[in-house]
Motif scaffolding. Structure first.
Motif, PDB file in Angstrom:
ATOM      1  N   ILE A  45       0.836  -1.202   0.000  1.00  0.00           N
ATOM      2  CA  ILE A  45       0.000   0.000   0.000  1.00  0.00           C
ATOM      3  C   ILE A  45       0.872   1.254   0.000  1.00  0.00           C
ATOM      4  CG2 ILE A  45      -1.601   1.371   1.402  1.00  0.00           C
ATOM      5  CD1 ILE A  45      -2.935  -1.263   2.229  1.00  0.00           C
ATOM      6  N   ALA A  46       1.899   1.263   0.852  1.00  0.00           N
ATOM      7  CA  ALA A  46       2.794   2.428   0.918  1.00  0.00           C
ATOM      8  C   ALA A  46       3.553   2.609  -0.384  1.00  0.00           C
ATOM      9  CB  ALA A  46       3.775   2.264   2.078  1.00  0.00           C
ATOM     10  N   GLY A  47       4.121   1.517  -0.913  1.00  0.00           N
ATOM     11  CA  GLY A  47       4.866   1.600  -2.163  1.00  0.00           C
ATOM     12  C   GLY A  47       3.983   1.978  -3.331  1.00  0.00           C
ATOM     13  N   GLY A  48       2.786   1.394  -3.379  1.00  0.00           N
ATOM     14  CA  GLY A  48       1.855   1.714  -4.454  1.00  0.00           C
ATOM     15  C   GLY A  48       1.410   3.164  -4.409  1.00  0.00           C
ATOM     16  N   PHE A  49       1.187   3.665  -3.207  1.00  0.00           N
ATOM     17  CA  PHE A  49       0.793   5.067  -3.052  1.00  0.00           C
ATOM     18  C   PHE A  49       1.903   5.992  -3.545  1.00  0.00           C
ATOM     19  CE2 PHE A  49       0.782   9.053  -0.690  1.00  0.00           C
ATOM     20  CZ  PHE A  49      -0.521   9.487  -0.870  1.00  0.00           C
ATOM     21  N   LEU A  50       3.144   5.703  -3.184  1.00  0.00           N
ATOM     22  CA  LEU A  50       4.264   6.556  -3.568  1.00  0.00           C
ATOM     23  C   LEU A  50       4.508   6.524  -5.076  1.00  0.00           C
ATOM     24  CD1 LEU A  50       6.750   5.744  -0.659  1.00  0.00           C
ATOM     25  CD2 LEU A  50       5.534   7.908  -1.036  1.00  0.00           C
ATOM     26  N   VAL A  51       4.455   5.338  -5.672  1.00  0.00           N
ATOM     27  CA  VAL A  51       4.692   5.211  -7.112  1.00  0.00           C
ATOM     28  C   VAL A  51       3.597   5.916  -7.915  1.00  0.00           C
ATOM     29  CG1 VAL A  51       4.648   3.549  -9.022  1.00  0.00           C
ATOM     30  CG2 VAL A  51       6.103   3.125  -7.031  1.00  0.00           C
ATOM     31  N   GLY A  99       9.123   4.501  -3.478  1.00  0.00           N
ATOM     32  CA  GLY A  99       8.043   3.604  -3.875  1.00  0.00           C
ATOM     33  C   GLY A  99       8.555   2.383  -4.611  1.00  0.00           C
ATOM     34  N   VAL A 100       9.458   2.593  -5.553  1.00  0.00           N
ATOM     35  CA  VAL A 100      10.030   1.478  -6.318  1.00  0.00           C
ATOM     36  C   VAL A 100      10.839   0.560  -5.401  1.00  0.00           C
ATOM     37  CG1 VAL A 100      11.730   0.868  -8.096  1.00  0.00           C
ATOM     38  CG2 VAL A 100      10.053   2.675  -8.535  1.00  0.00           C
ATOM     39  N   VAL A 101      11.608   1.148  -4.480  1.00  0.00           N
ATOM     40  CA  VAL A 101      12.395   0.338  -3.535  1.00  0.00           C
ATOM     41  C   VAL A 101      11.477  -0.537  -2.684  1.00  0.00           C
ATOM     42  CG1 VAL A 101      13.857   0.447  -1.476  1.00  0.00           C
ATOM     43  CG2 VAL A 101      14.380   1.882  -3.449  1.00  0.00           C
ATOM     44  N   LEU A 102      10.392   0.023  -2.182  1.00  0.00           N
ATOM     45  CA  LEU A 102       9.465  -0.752  -1.343  1.00  0.00           C
ATOM     46  C   LEU A 102       8.842  -1.901  -2.130  1.00  0.00           C
ATOM     47  CD1 LEU A 102       7.614   2.065   0.660  1.00  0.00           C
ATOM     48  CD2 LEU A 102       9.181   0.356   1.580  1.00  0.00           C
ATOM     49  N   LEU A 103       8.376  -1.615  -3.331  1.00  0.00           N
ATOM     50  CA  LEU A 103       7.750  -2.666  -4.149  1.00  0.00           C
ATOM     51  C   LEU A 103       8.782  -3.695  -4.587  1.00  0.00           C
ATOM     52  CD1 LEU A 103       5.322  -0.493  -6.311  1.00  0.00           C
ATOM     53  CD2 LEU A 103       4.746  -1.947  -4.368  1.00  0.00           C
ATOM     54  N   GLY A 104      10.001  -3.228  -4.892  1.00  0.00           N
ATOM     55  CA  GLY A 104      11.055  -4.153  -5.285  1.00  0.00           C
ATOM     56  C   GLY A 104      11.468  -5.082  -4.170  1.00  0.00           C
ATOM     57  N   LYS A 105      11.338  -4.628  -2.921  1.00  0.00           N
ATOM     58  CA  LYS A 105      11.645  -5.485  -1.776  1.00  0.00           C
ATOM     59  C   LYS A 105      10.659  -6.648  -1.682  1.00  0.00           C
ATOM     60  CE  LYS A 105      12.847  -4.012   2.213  1.00  0.00           C
ATOM     61  NZ  LYS A 105      12.865  -3.306   3.520  1.00  0.00           N
ATOM     62  N   LEU A 106       9.414  -6.399  -2.077  1.00  0.00           N
ATOM     63  CA  LEU A 106       8.409  -7.461  -2.047  1.00  0.00           C
ATOM     64  C   LEU A 106       8.668  -8.469  -3.156  1.00  0.00           C
ATOM     65  CD1 LEU A 106       5.163  -5.387  -1.390  1.00  0.00           C
ATOM     66  CD2 LEU A 106       6.488  -6.723   0.257  1.00  0.00           C
TER      67      LEU A 106
END
Length: 287
Positions: A45-51, A99-106
């Motif tokens: 949710i956080a990563g998607g919001f930022l991206v 945002g990309v870093v957070l999603l990439g971690k998943l």
């Protein structure tokens, strides 16, 4: 910076709708794996919001001079003078990176897809809006990526379910955007945007909008057809698709703003209902 300016910079309502679709798809992907990791859901949710916010921010930077021409956008932070282009660029870059870093971690695929989404939306779709109505087709691709990103963030494989989630949101965007373009066509003309199929409110544009609601009906039934959903999602999707089809028919027959508004409001309801029913029915089937 005021909250109202930030909210307009990131197009808050649009961003929240996008994050909602990604979060629902994440839960579906999690059920495929057999376990929901709620901490990862919050990261998604956080990563998607930022991206999504970053993509919208870049869009407003590019269109800052055009936003001054339209009544609905002239109060955005950059054209109104509440924020400089440099400030917006820094905010957008920071949101994109984190945002990309957070999603990439998943999942790395989720990170790569988010980069592709930002680039396609901000730097291809945005300038194309003034050149051709094909921009709606191009914009529908990054617009349909959130559920795909959400799914692969939980289940690292682009499988049939992922493509169904992508397909529903992809097709849904055509009646959604064309209804909005019909309602706001006078404003869009001031900026030179060409989003209606024919470039104006006429029978051709109305028929295209109607045809897209026809195509959406069988697409919305794919979860049931392929066995990932049961009769509940199939029945509700059929019912709401028929209502949507009726709204599209009225626009085709009447070709007026009132009918376009009805289709537009119907689109806001359509997507979350279909996605939620898919989730609830899917959870019931995999128990």
């Amino acid at each position: 910076m005021r909250w109202s300016d930030f909210s307009k910079l990131v197009k808050m309502r649009l961003t929240l709708l996008v994050v909602f679709s990604a979060s629902i798809s994440f839960l579906i992907g999690s059920k495929v794996n057999g376990q929901i990791i709620w901490g990862d859901w919050l990261i998604l949710i956080a990563g998607g919001f930022l991206v999504t916010s970053a993509a919208n921010c870049f869009n407003e930077i590019i269109e800052k001079d055009l936003d001054k021409l339209m009544r609905r956008t002239m109060d955005r932070p950059i054209p109104s003078g509440h924020m400089t282009t440099g400030q917006a660029l820094i905010i957008g870059m920071l949101m994109a990176i984190f945002g990309v870093v957070l999603l990439g971690k998943l999942n790395p695929t989720a990170g790569y897809l988010s980069i592709f989404s930002i680039l396609l939306y901000a730097f291809v779709y945005t300038p194309m809006k003034r050149k051709s109505a094909v921009a709606v087709f191009v914009g529908a691709i990054p617009g349909a990526l959130p559920p795909l990103i959400g799914y692969v963030a939980a289940h690292p494989k682009i499988d049939e379910i992922a493509l169904i989630l992508f397909g529903i949101q992809f097709v849904w965007q055509f009646p959604h955007f064309w209804a909005i373009a019909w309602v706001l066509n006078d404003d869009y003309k001031l900026a030179g945007f060409r989003l209606l199929p024919s470039g104006k409110r006429d029978a051709v544009s109305a028929v295209f909008a109607f045809a897209s609601t026809v195509i959406l009906l069988p697409v919305s039934l794919m979860p049931t057809y392929y066995g990932y959903g049961g009769y509940y999602v199939g029945g509700i999707s059929l019912l709401i698709s028929l209502v949507f089809l009726y709204q599209g028919t009225m626009l085709m027959l009447k070709q007026d703003i009132k009918s376009a508004k009805s289709l537009m409001y119907g689109s806001f309801l359509y997507l979350p209902v279909v996605q939620l029913m898919f989730l609830f029915d899917f959870i019931g089937k995999v128990k």
